[in-house]
Motif scaffolding. Structure first.
Motif, PDB file in Angstrom:
ATOM      1  N   LEU A 174       0.883  -1.182   0.124  1.00 10.47           N
ATOM      2  CA  LEU A 174       0.076  -0.049  -0.114  1.00 10.47           C
ATOM      3  C   LEU A 174       0.927   1.175  -0.037  1.00 10.47           C
ATOM      4  CD1 LEU A 174      -2.836  -1.194   2.442  1.00 10.47           C
ATOM      5  CD2 LEU A 174      -3.181  -0.638  -0.107  1.00 10.47           C
ATOM      6  N   SER A 175       1.896   1.251   0.651  1.00  2.52           N
ATOM      7  CA  SER A 175       3.218   2.313   0.624  1.00  2.52           C
ATOM      8  C   SER A 175       3.600   2.508  -0.804  1.00  2.52           C
ATOM      9  CB  SER A 175       4.275   2.070   1.674  1.00  2.52           C
ATOM     10  OG  SER A 175       3.551   1.837   2.984  1.00  2.52           O
ATOM     11  N   ARG A 176       3.635   1.480  -1.399  1.00  2.00           N
ATOM     12  CA  ARG A 176       4.268   1.729  -2.926  1.00  2.00           C
ATOM     13  C   ARG A 176       3.206   2.377  -3.739  1.00  2.00           C
ATOM     14  NH1 ARG A 176       6.097  -3.392  -3.170  1.00  2.00           N
ATOM     15  NH2 ARG A 176       4.233  -4.277  -4.214  1.00  2.00           N
ATOM     16  N   LEU A 177       1.815   1.745  -3.330  1.00  2.00           N
ATOM     17  CA  LEU A 177       0.679   2.098  -4.226  1.00  2.00           C
ATOM     18  C   LEU A 177       0.463   3.558  -4.155  1.00  2.00           C
ATOM     19  CD1 LEU A 177      -1.686  -0.979  -4.309  1.00  2.00           C
ATOM     20  CD2 LEU A 177      -0.909   0.368  -6.228  1.00  2.00           C
ATOM     21  N   THR A 178       0.209   4.053  -3.016  1.00  2.00           N
ATOM     22  CA  THR A 178      -0.013   5.397  -2.662  1.00  2.00           C
ATOM     23  C   THR A 178       1.437   6.385  -2.682  1.00  2.00           C
ATOM     24  OG1 THR A 178       0.228   5.015  -0.419  1.00  2.00           O
ATOM     25  CG2 THR A 178      -1.904   4.630  -1.455  1.00  2.00           C
TER      26      THR A 178
ATOM     27  N   THR B 287       3.081   6.873  -0.120  1.00  2.00           N
ATOM     28  CA  THR B 287       3.333   7.345   0.952  1.00  2.00           C
ATOM     29  C   THR B 287       3.354   6.366   2.051  1.00  2.00           C
ATOM     30  OG1 THR B 287       2.425   9.140   2.562  1.00  2.00           O
ATOM     31  CG2 THR B 287       0.912   7.482   1.801  1.00  2.00           C
ATOM     32  N   ALA B 288       3.676   6.563   3.370  1.00  2.00           N
ATOM     33  CA  ALA B 288       3.896   5.453   4.077  1.00  2.00           C
ATOM     34  C   ALA B 288       2.349   5.039   4.784  1.00  2.00           C
ATOM     35  CB  ALA B 288       4.872   5.768   5.372  1.00  2.00           C
ATOM     36  N   VAL B 289       2.056   3.844   4.573  1.00  2.00           N
ATOM     37  CA  VAL B 289       1.058   3.369   5.145  1.00  2.00           C
ATOM     38  C   VAL B 289       1.165   2.331   5.934  1.00  2.00           C
ATOM     39  CG1 VAL B 289      -1.364   2.425   4.436  1.00  2.00           C
ATOM     40  CG2 VAL B 289      -0.309   4.061   3.210  1.00  2.00           C
ATOM     41  N   HIS B 290       0.600   2.310   7.111  1.00  2.00           N
ATOM     42  CA  HIS B 290       0.517   1.462   8.179  1.00  2.00           C
ATOM     43  C   HIS B 290      -0.588   0.654   8.738  1.00  2.00           C
ATOM     44  CE1 HIS B 290       3.919   4.135   8.778  1.00  2.00           C
ATOM     45  NE2 HIS B 290       4.654   3.214   9.444  1.00  2.00           N
ATOM     46  N   LEU B 291      -0.707  -0.511   9.140  1.00  2.00           N
ATOM     47  CA  LEU B 291      -2.074  -1.196   9.296  1.00  2.00           C
ATOM     48  C   LEU B 291      -1.997  -1.473  10.842  1.00  2.00           C
ATOM     49  CD1 LEU B 291      -1.976  -3.823   6.483  1.00  2.00           C
ATOM     50  CD2 LEU B 291      -2.955  -1.646   6.301  1.00  2.00           C
TER      51      LEU B 291
ATOM     52  N   GLU C 131      -1.111  -8.667   1.924  1.00  2.00           N
ATOM     53  CA  GLU C 131      -0.555  -8.616   3.166  1.00  2.00           C
ATOM     54  C   GLU C 131      -0.525  -9.753   4.009  1.00  2.00           C
ATOM     55  OE1 GLU C 131       0.342  -5.794   3.751  1.00  2.00           O
ATOM     56  OE2 GLU C 131      -0.669  -4.460   2.234  1.00  2.00           O
ATOM     57  N   ARG C 132      -1.187 -11.114   3.252  1.00  2.00           N
ATOM     58  CA  ARG C 132      -1.035 -12.281   4.002  1.00  2.00           C
ATOM     59  C   ARG C 132      -2.135 -12.493   5.151  1.00  2.00           C
ATOM     60  NH1 ARG C 132       1.002 -15.945   0.089  1.00  2.00           N
ATOM     61  NH2 ARG C 132       1.539 -14.421  -1.622  1.00  2.00           N
ATOM     62  N   MET C 133      -3.262 -11.530   5.208  1.00  2.00           N
ATOM     63  CA  MET C 133      -4.193 -11.366   6.262  1.00  2.00           C
ATOM     64  C   MET C 133      -5.226 -11.594   5.840  1.00  2.00           C
ATOM     65  SD  MET C 133      -2.820  -7.924   7.564  1.00  2.00           S
ATOM     66  CE  MET C 133      -1.127  -7.367   7.822  1.00  2.00           C
ATOM     67  N   VAL C 134      -6.192 -12.314   6.962  1.00  2.00           N
ATOM     68  CA  VAL C 134      -7.406 -12.712   6.884  1.00  2.00           C
ATOM     69  C   VAL C 134      -8.111 -11.323   7.326  1.00  2.00           C
ATOM     70  CG1 VAL C 134      -9.344 -14.157   7.574  1.00  2.00           C
ATOM     71  CG2 VAL C 134      -7.594 -15.205   6.813  1.00  2.00           C
TER      72      VAL C 134
END
Ligand SMILES: *Cc1c(COP(=O)(O)O)cnc(C)c1O
Length: 321
Positions: free
Chosen positions: A33-37, A39-43, A275-278
């Motif tokens: 998501l950081s690459r796509l946007t 900017t630094a995106v955190h979950l 993200e390998r997340m459910v």
């Protein structure tokens, strides 16, 4: 009657009150998501909370605020699933009897999890409003305490503890993107963050029956039709007698975004593949809004709240196939 406002002090007290029952969930940077946007995106992974969703924070804080006599009478709630599970778990930990009223729209996986925690489950009608009638009956007849999923100061303050954790883990946070239904989650987080930093708070709802969005636009409470959605945890209204989250959301939420069913599916798919997340539909709307390009000029330090993981795995795999 004007309700006493929820304060940052309430959130600080909540943090202490629920500390032994709640996990300080991880905040992880998303490379994709950081690459796509750009900017630094955190979950913020509330998927890793004990019940698979953040609602354990608010429910635990509410139950911890009750008197011995109230606890003796037991609690009752209306829920789209995650709140019921949270109330059931908090009740179990505190040795309290709990009844959870839900509509037939609630997925079986959520109903089963609530039963497994020992709560008494009642399926009533096909909307939250119908389930709420049974809640009112149990309050009137049995004297049980109603634990609101969002419109309660202790619930809002409990969800607000996420904001305090975000501040510690990302001190320069300037944008937070939060799934939005009744508004307990976003109002708590906004209250906690805005007491300390200048931050843009963005809510994301599904475009089917977005009660808070419609009410904020109209400047008054607007009832919406309840429809099935991939984001089942975001369905339901904000209450005809809303006292807290509607005024708070009007004051504290900077933007509200709506996402379509296809965009929610893309968010869930991204979470699993990249993200390998459910992540359940309601939990993936923050990712969905970013992927759909609907968050205009996000700041440099962005946090997306990933609010829950309670989705049937076969259904998730079908969506991703
Ligand atoms: C309840 C819930 C929400 C919405 O929270 P509100 O406080 O009603 O706005 C978002 N995501 C998940 C997974 C939920 O269970």
């Amino acid at each position: 009657m004007t309700a006493k406002p929820v304060t940052i002090e309430n959130v600080r007290q909540a943090r202490i009150s629920i500390a032994d029952f709640i996990r300080h969930t991880p905040l992880v940077k998303s490379a994709s998501l950081s690459r796509l946007t750009g900017t630094a995106v955190h979950l913020k992974l509330e998927t890793l909370q004990a019940t698979g969703a953040f609602k354990l924070r608010g429910a635990t804080n509410k139950l911890r605020s009750l008197s011995a006599e109230e606890l003796q009478r037991g609690v009752v709630c209306c829920s789209t699933g995650n709140h019921g599970r949270a109330v059931a778990m908090a009740a179990k930990q505190l040795g309290v009897s709990a009844v959870v009223c839900m509509s037939s729209l609630v997925p079986a996986i959520k109903v089963d999890a609530i039963k497994a925690l020992g709560a008494d489950v009642r399926i009533v009608g096909s909307t939250q409003d119908e389930a709420d009638v049974e809640v009112e009956r149990l309050v009137g007849e049995d004297g049980r305490v109603n634990v609101s999923p969002f419109d309660d100061p202790h619930v809002i303050a409990g969800q607000g503890t996420i904001g305090l954790e975000l501040l510690e883990d990302l001190p320069h946070i300037d944008t937070v993107i939060v799934p939005l239904s009744g508004g307990g989650l976003i109002c708590g987080i906004a209250l906690a963050l805005k007491a300390h930093v200048d931050v843009r708070v963005i809510g994301v709802s599904m475009d089917r029956g977005a009660a808070m969005y419609e009410s904020c636009r109209a400047g008054q409470l607007v009832p919406v039709a309840e429809e099935a959605s991939l984001a089942d945890s975001l369905t339901g209204g904000i209450g005809a007698d809303n006292q807290y989250t509607f005024p708070m959301a009007r004051e504290l939420v900077d933007d509200m975004i709506l996402v379509t069913e296809d965009e929610i599916a893309a968010g869930m798919k991204h979470a699993l593949r990249e993200e390998r997340m459910v992540v359940e539909g309601g939990g993936a709307v923050s990712i969905a809004a970013l992927l759909a390009g609907k968050v205009h000029s996000p700041g440099k330090h962005v946090a997306c709240v990933i609010s829950g993981n309670n989705v049937d795995i076969d259904k998730l795999l079908r969506i991703c196939a």
